[in-house]
Scaffold this active site. Structure first.
Site: not given
Length: 142
Positions: A48, A50, A78
């Site tokens: 992802h 993040e 996240c």
């Protein structure tokens, strides 16, 4: 700081991926790491925006002096990363297209600032409109 995350989201879109970008900064604004959602490009469900920014920030003794900036409200995965590593503040570009875990983060005494950025909202909304199946697969919905 949001502009760095937006640049990453645009890069992800140009690569054929989902336009979500993030960056990790110190509280004084020093950029530590930046990244974008690479789930499609790398066929890696854990990559992802993040997590990409976090991994690229390098190892630190503590993250208590950092701010995670992301174009979209962080998902539960996240959000867990933020909580696990004690990141005290998250700046969110938008939570209209996906609310994620921001309320849980707030309940955990993590400061969440939702900028409701029209640019972030439109970037992801355009992607969702053009690629609904890919978006729903990404967030784990049929």
């Amino acid at each position: 700081m949001l502009e760095v995350a937006l640049d990453e989201a645009r890069t992800g879109l140009a690569e054929g991926g989902i336009p979500i970008g993030a960056a990790l900064f110190t509280v004084d604004g020093t950029l530590l790491g930046r990244g974008h959602n690479r789930r499609v490009q790398e066929q890696d469900p854990s990559l992802h925006g993040e997590t990409d920014a976090f991994r690229r920030s390098g190892r630190r003794r503590s993250y208590r002096d950092t701010v995670m900036v992301t174009t979209l409200a962080p998902c539960w995965y996240c959000s867990g990363l933020v909580r696990q590593f004690g990141i005290p503040k998250v700046v969110v570009g938008e939570s209209v297209n996906f609310a994620g875990g921001i309320e849980w983060l707030r309940q955990c005494d993590i400061e969440v600032v939702d900028l409701a950025s029209a640019e972030c909202i439109e970037l992801l909304a355009g992607f969702i409109s053009a690629h609904p199946k890919l978006w729903h697969e990404d967030i784990g919905q049929p």
